[in-house]
Enzyme design. Structure first.
Site, mmCIF file in Angstrom:
data_model
loop_
_atom_site.group_PDB
_atom_site.id
_atom_site.type_symbol
_atom_site.label_atom_id
_atom_site.label_comp_id
_atom_site.label_asym_id
_atom_site.label_seq_id
_atom_site.Cartn_x
_atom_site.Cartn_y
_atom_site.Cartn_z
ATOM 1 N N ASP A 271 0.863 -1.177 0.000
ATOM 2 C CA ASP A 271 0.000 0.000 0.000
ATOM 3 C C ASP A 271 0.907 1.236 0.000
ATOM 4 O OD1 ASP A 271 -2.367 1.657 0.464
ATOM 5 O OD2 ASP A 271 -1.592 1.853 2.503
ATOM 6 N N ARG B 168 -10.412 -1.488 -3.098
ATOM 7 C CA ARG B 168 -10.524 -2.339 -1.914
ATOM 8 C C ARG B 168 -11.933 -2.266 -1.326
ATOM 9 N NH1 ARG B 168 -5.620 1.057 0.001
ATOM 10 N NH2 ARG B 168 -3.922 0.092 -1.144
ATOM 11 N N ASP C 1 -1.575 -1.108 5.854
ATOM 12 C CA ASP C 1 -1.709 -0.520 7.192
ATOM 13 C C ASP C 1 -3.153 -0.294 7.580
ATOM 14 O OD1 ASP C 1 -1.998 2.940 6.992
ATOM 15 O OD2 ASP C 1 -1.828 1.693 5.207
#
Length: 617
Positions: free
Chosen positions: A11, A149, A175
């Site tokens: 990410d 996502r 994260d």
């Protein structure tokens, strides 16, 4: 089957840049402020990881009152405007990222990335990150994918770009909970990073300011969230990632795709293993129906309505012990016909149970002699039960089932067989042959998994055995009563996942064509194996007329078994050591999810390996 990790997909904000992931927070606050709504930092951060328009909609759903789509679009427009103005101030690469990525590339690993940002936002980020030494090989954004996502499509776009077929050869590092979900849905390994993450929500100054105990408490909260989300690994900082990949590669090597050419456990189809991935409650009617269907299908293979299949938690030996202890009463005399290790195991069972028994022993490479049995039955009228192993896994010898059963019936004796290695691949017509009981398990020719066995026996015999068992857990009558006349469930905890796998294995059995199709495949496996090894000078120890097509024992000669085993293992084949003490041998199973083409490959691999095995013998 994955071999090693070939790609790591990171990410961006909160994972590799922007410690604490603060750039989007300012944008969302300003966006909602523009439509007259104040939101907190926590509200702005909670859906982090989603595409930013989806993120805006998620914040809107948190509001006390619903707002119109037009207002959401306006808030997002201002968010974008704010991001374009400030995003360049949030591009600092996080600690350990550059060194870690350099180390990954030295291992030949591709570096990918996914983001919730738009491609235009990434156009401003990528050059700044590159100047600091971080430049992934690929970057996927939601607008360039079907969806962002938690959908897996951005990860898959990376895999396509890297020409990686198996997602388990990739790791997703993020994260946020959305990052973990993205990786799970893409079927990659997942790693959650705690320090500098959006989930932790602390700046570097915050980390310095708060006490160590407070920081630990915050980290523990993030760790718990990642764990609940299903992360495979959780790390504090990126410098731990190299160790994580080493552990994943170790697991991949440990679980490498191999053909188990053994008598069981054996190679199973993907669908059988996959069937275990559902959790079931044993009291649930749906699970009881599955249990009943398994019993029914086992009965259909070799029996009729006069018989019942009593499932037991445990390996095949559990079923053999239950059959001997429960169905042959203490006042009855059993005659064991023994020509291998598993026949001798039955003697040990009878001895420990204090049973009245006798035995006829034959050589391990010779079949049970029917003439010797008849002489014994003529001499000893007190024998009530004849018990033997149909296919002796010690050598792979097949005993004359039909002749033994007919003779025993002629003398009015009960017939029990250990059909562990033959059930499902040899015709065993229990009613026609007068066989009263047999013991078998899920992990042989039914091609299920270890941990579940069964006794298939006449119902009247099972009912007569009431109160005969000295074992609580191996009490066949009580188990039968509960399965067929009681609750429809196991008396004690059912091996739920193993039973689900057996249900699927039985479905595969029928799909393949049942006993005849499976028998033919095993026969062909055996033929290819024996013919191929014969050309290498490696011969079976059992004569062809007595040789089963289940497992074949070969003369080892001057070969070193450990050396041969390791050489074959490196090529994806697992074989079995011999059990004979008077000659060195090795065994190869022909059963499981293996085919003649696999046997051809095995023979070729043995041909390559035996030179080394002779040298080290």
């Amino acid at each position: 089957m994955a071999e090693r990790i070939k790609a790591v997909i990171f990410d961006w904000a909160g994972t590799t840049i922007d410690y604490g992931c603060f750039a989007p927070i300012k944008g969302f606050i300003e966006g909602f402020k523009s439509i007259g709504i104040g939101i907190t930092d926590e509200m702005a951060r909670e859906p982090m990881g989603l595409s930013k328009l989806d993120h805006t909609r998620a914040i809107a759903r948190m509001l006390p009152s619903p707002i119109a789509e037009e207002e959401i679009i306006e808030a997002y427009r201002v968010f974008e405007q704010t991001m374009f103005e400030s995003i360049g101030d949030y591009c600092d690469v996080k600690d350990f990222v550059v060194d870690t990525v350099d180390a990954l590339r030295l291992q030949g690993i591709k570096i990918g990335s996914t983001t919730g940002y738009t491609p235009e936002m990434m156009d401003r980020i990528l050059p700044k990150a590159a100047k600091q030494g971080y430049s992934p090989d690929f970057c996927a954004a939601p607008l360039n994918s079907i969806k962002g996502r938690p959908y897996p499509y951005m990860v898959w776009n990376n895999l396509i770009a890297f020409e990686i077929i198996d997602p388990r050869e990739a790791v997703k590092v993020g994260d946020t909970i959305a990052d973990i979900a993205e990786g799970i849905n893409a079927n990659t390994w997942t790693v959650g990073v705690i320090m500098g993450s959006s989930e932790l929500g602390l700046s570097r100054d915050d980390v310095e300011r708060i006490t160590g105990s407070e920081l630990q408490a915050r980290k523990d909260t993030v760790r718990a969230a990642y764990y609940k989300a299903g992360a495979d690994y959780i790390i504090d900082d990126m410098n731990e990632l190299i160790g994580v990949l080493a552990d994943i590669n170790r697991k991949l090597a440990q679980n490498a795709d191999r053909k188990l050419l053994t008598p069981g456990p054996l190679s199973t189809r993907h669908s059988v293993k996959h069937a275990m991935l559902t959790d079931h409650c044993t009291w649930d009617d749906e699970y009881k129906e599955i249990t009943a269907s398994v019993c029914h299908d086992i009965e259909q293979i070799s029996a009729n309505s006069d018989y019942a299949s009593v499932l037991l938690q445990g390996s095949g030996t559990y079923a053999v012990e239950a059959m001997i202890n429960c169905l042959n009463g203490d006042g009855e005399k059993a005659l064991f016909l023994v020509n291998g290790e598993y026949g001798r195991r039955m003697l040990e069972i009878a001895k420990r149970a204090g049973k009245n028994y006798d035995c006829l022993e034959f050589g391990d490479t010779e079949p049970i002699a029917v003439g010797a049995l008849e002489q014994k039955l003529m001499q000893d009228e007190g024998i009530s039960t004849v018990i033997f192993v149909h296919c002796e896994t010690t050598t792979g010898i097949i005993n004359p089932l039909e002749d033994i059963a007919k003779l025993a019936n002629l003398y009015g004796k009960k017939v029990f067989i250990d059909a562990m290695s033959s059930f499902g691949a040899y015709e065993i017509d229990m009613p026609a042959l007068g066989i009263h009981a047999l013991a078998a398990s899920s992990n042989k020719c039914l091609e299920g998994l270890p941990g579940l066995s069964f006794v298939l026996a006449r119902k009247d015999l099972i009912i007569q055995s009431q109160a005969q068992s000295k074992s609580l857990s191996l009490d066949l009558y009580s188990q039968y009563k509960e399965l067929y006349e009681g609750s429809g469930k196991f008396r004690f905890t059912s091996p739920t996942n193993i039973l689900l796998a057996l249900r699927q294995a039985l479905d595969e059995y029928k799909k393949e064509g049942g006993l005849q199709a499976r028998k033919l495949r095993y026969i062909n496996n055996h033929r290819v194996l024996v013919d191929g090894l014969k050309e290498l000078g490696i011969k079976p120890i059992i004569s062809p007329e007595n040789q089963s097509y289940i497992i074949t024992t070969f003369e080892l000669g001057d070969l070193s078994f450990p050396t041969l085993y390791e050489a074959l293992k490196q090529k994806g084949f697992i074989i079995y050591p011999g059990k004979l003490t008077d000659m060195p041998t090795f065994r190869i199973g022909n059963i499981g999810d293996v085919y003649p083409s696999d046997m051809l490959s095995l023979v070729a691999t043995i041909k390559e390996s035996i030179a080394l095995a002779y040298v080290n013998a």
